[in-house]
Motif scaffolding. Structure first.
Motif, PDB file in Angstrom:
ATOM      1  N   LEU A   1       0.816  -1.205   0.000  1.00 13.63           N
ATOM      2  CA  LEU A   1       0.000   0.000   0.000  1.00 13.63           C
ATOM      3  C   LEU A   1       0.856   1.263   0.000  1.00 13.63           C
ATOM      4  CD1 LEU A   1      -2.454  -1.034   2.880  1.00 13.63           C
ATOM      5  CD2 LEU A   1      -2.863  -1.275   0.414  1.00 13.63           C
TER       6      LEU A   1
ATOM      7  N   THR B   1      -3.007   7.355  -1.075  1.00  7.09           N
ATOM      8  CA  THR B   1      -3.794   7.588  -2.283  1.00  7.09           C
ATOM      9  C   THR B   1      -3.206   8.705  -3.136  1.00  7.09           C
ATOM     10  OG1 THR B   1      -5.786   6.869  -1.133  1.00  7.09           O
ATOM     11  CG2 THR B   1      -6.102   8.125  -3.153  1.00  7.09           C
TER      12      THR B   1
ATOM     13  N   LEU C   1      -0.112  -0.580   8.754  1.00  6.52           N
ATOM     14  CA  LEU C   1      -1.166   0.176   8.087  1.00  6.52           C
ATOM     15  C   LEU C   1      -1.382   1.527   8.759  1.00  6.52           C
ATOM     16  CD1 LEU C   1      -3.460   0.511   6.071  1.00  6.52           C
ATOM     17  CD2 LEU C   1      -4.903  -0.884   7.567  1.00  6.52           C
TER      18      LEU C   1
ATOM     19  N   LYS D   1      -4.165  -8.583   3.214  1.00  4.93           N
ATOM     20  CA  LYS D   1      -5.358  -8.073   2.536  1.00  4.93           C
ATOM     21  C   LYS D   1      -6.568  -8.169   3.459  1.00  4.93           C
ATOM     22  CE  LYS D   1      -8.210  -8.768  -1.605  1.00  4.93           C
ATOM     23  NZ  LYS D   1      -8.430  -9.621  -2.807  1.00  4.93           N
TER      24      LYS D   1
ATOM     25  N   LEU E   1      -6.563  -5.278   5.876  1.00  4.09           N
ATOM     26  CA  LEU E   1      -6.986  -4.041   5.210  1.00  4.09           C
ATOM     27  C   LEU E   1      -8.512  -3.997   5.116  1.00  4.09           C
ATOM     28  CD1 LEU E   1      -6.463  -1.441   3.617  1.00  4.09           C
ATOM     29  CD2 LEU E   1      -6.205  -2.858   1.549  1.00  4.09           C
TER      30      LEU E   1
ATOM     31  N   VAL F   1      -5.543   5.085   1.319  1.00  2.98           N
ATOM     32  CA  VAL F   1      -4.446   4.243   0.823  1.00  2.98           C
ATOM     33  C   VAL F   1      -4.897   3.531  -0.443  1.00  2.98           C
ATOM     34  CG1 VAL F   1      -3.515   3.899   3.147  1.00  2.98           C
ATOM     35  CG2 VAL F   1      -5.152   2.243   2.219  1.00  2.98           C
ATOM     36  N   LYS F   2      -3.918   3.090  -1.226  1.00  2.00           N
ATOM     37  CA  LYS F   2      -4.230   2.345  -2.445  1.00  2.00           C
ATOM     38  C   LYS F   2      -3.276   1.176  -2.608  1.00  2.00           C
ATOM     39  CE  LYS F   2      -1.489   5.407  -5.457  1.00  2.00           C
ATOM     40  NZ  LYS F   2      -1.525   6.305  -6.636  1.00  2.00           N
ATOM     41  N   VAL F   3      -3.759   0.125  -3.231  1.00  2.00           N
ATOM     42  CA  VAL F   3      -2.964  -1.088  -3.455  1.00  2.00           C
ATOM     43  C   VAL F   3      -2.155  -0.922  -4.736  1.00  2.00           C
ATOM     44  CG1 VAL F   3      -3.040  -3.568  -3.876  1.00  2.00           C
ATOM     45  CG2 VAL F   3      -4.666  -2.523  -2.281  1.00  2.00           C
TER      46      VAL F   3
END
Length: 273
Positions: free
Chosen positions: A127, A130, A184, A199, A202, A216-218
């Motif tokens: 992650l 964003t 995280l 995952k 998350l 956040v983004k993967v």
């Protein structure tokens, strides 16, 4: 008739010695009936954060089910590693990567493996924020938060995720966290540039605090990782103990259902399956 009287201190010494002898006799005769065996647990990728509550709950459930095991969870790899080498338990639930990295000294045998969502494996996701502007190939100059996988863990991480993206875990600036969710949170608080987390964790955090998930983004997904399995120590766990533990874990009653909930799994399989 002459009755010999002993002084109070002498009498107390006599009683003390008698008590010690009785205790030794009781221990020798009844050790197997009351002595507790150890059940260690280590899973840094679990979202379970209150280990004291987990220990209390598991101890109560096992005792109520008539299983003579003392449950001991560990938060840090170094504490778990030191204790398991110093005092091997009768049973242990631990990630497969720990087993693979300690094959030469490993004296445990697989008993059961858990399932989650019908699967025996899970995935980790890499992650970033964003609004991050750097590309994945630039991760080498950034900080990445994740749980430790021990001295040989970096090679495993390369195979698991980083090699596919032209990265080398040995060259990354890694910030080690005790728990997966801590990585995280470190990313969400802008303390690091990236985080490698389960995952499932998350998704769990997203249900509790959607705002964190939105920030956040993967950018990458790992290969499959085996869920922590249950092992027994060959010289300590006899066949009767193993069968009792298997029964309480596999059957569908209040005890097994509660154990599954606490360990965050939905089923168990014989390891041979």
């Amino acid at each position: 008739m002459h009755i010999r009287c002993c002084t109070l201190p002498s009498f107390l010494v006599f009683v003390k010695r008698l008590g010690v002898l009785a205790l030794v006799f009781f221990l020798l005769q009844g050790k197997s009936a009351w002595a507790f065996s150890e059940f260690y647990y280590f899973n840094p990728d679990s979202s379970q954060s209150n280990l004291s509550r987990l220990k209390k709950g598991m101890d109560t459930l096992l005792a109520d089910a008539g299983i003579n095991l003392s449950f001991q969870p560990f938060a840090r790899l170094q504490d778990f590693d030191r204790q398991i080498r110093m005092k091997p338990p009768a049973f242990v639930m631990v990630p497969s990567w720990y087993v693979d990295m300690n094959k030469d000294a490993w004296k445990f045998h697989p008993l059961l493996r858990p399932t989650r969502g019908g699967a025996t494996t899970y995935h980790k996701v890499l992650l970033v924020a964003t609004n991050a502007t750097f590309e994945l190939k630039q991760l080498g100059s950034k900080t990445v938060a994740m749980t430790s996988m021990g001295p040989g863990g970096l090679d495993f991480l390369n195979t698991l995720i980083f090699n596919e993206h032209g990265l080398d875990a040995h060259q990354l600036n890694i910030v080690t966290t005790a728990k997966d969710v801590d990585a995280l949170f470190a990313l969400a608080l802008h303390q690091v540039d990236a985080a490698l987390v389960s995952k499932a964790n998350l998704e769990h955090i997203a249900e509790i605090n959607p705002r964190i998930a939105k920030n956040v983004k993967v950018v990458a997904v790992s290969g499959p990782i085996s869920l922590p399995a249950l092992y027994y120590y060959g010289s300590d766990a006899n066949n009767i103990e193993m069968e009792r533990v298997k029964k309480i874990f596999l059957q569908h009653d209040q005890y097994s259902m509660s154990i599954r909930e606490m360990l965050q799994v939905d089923g168990w399989q014989d390891y041979e399956n």
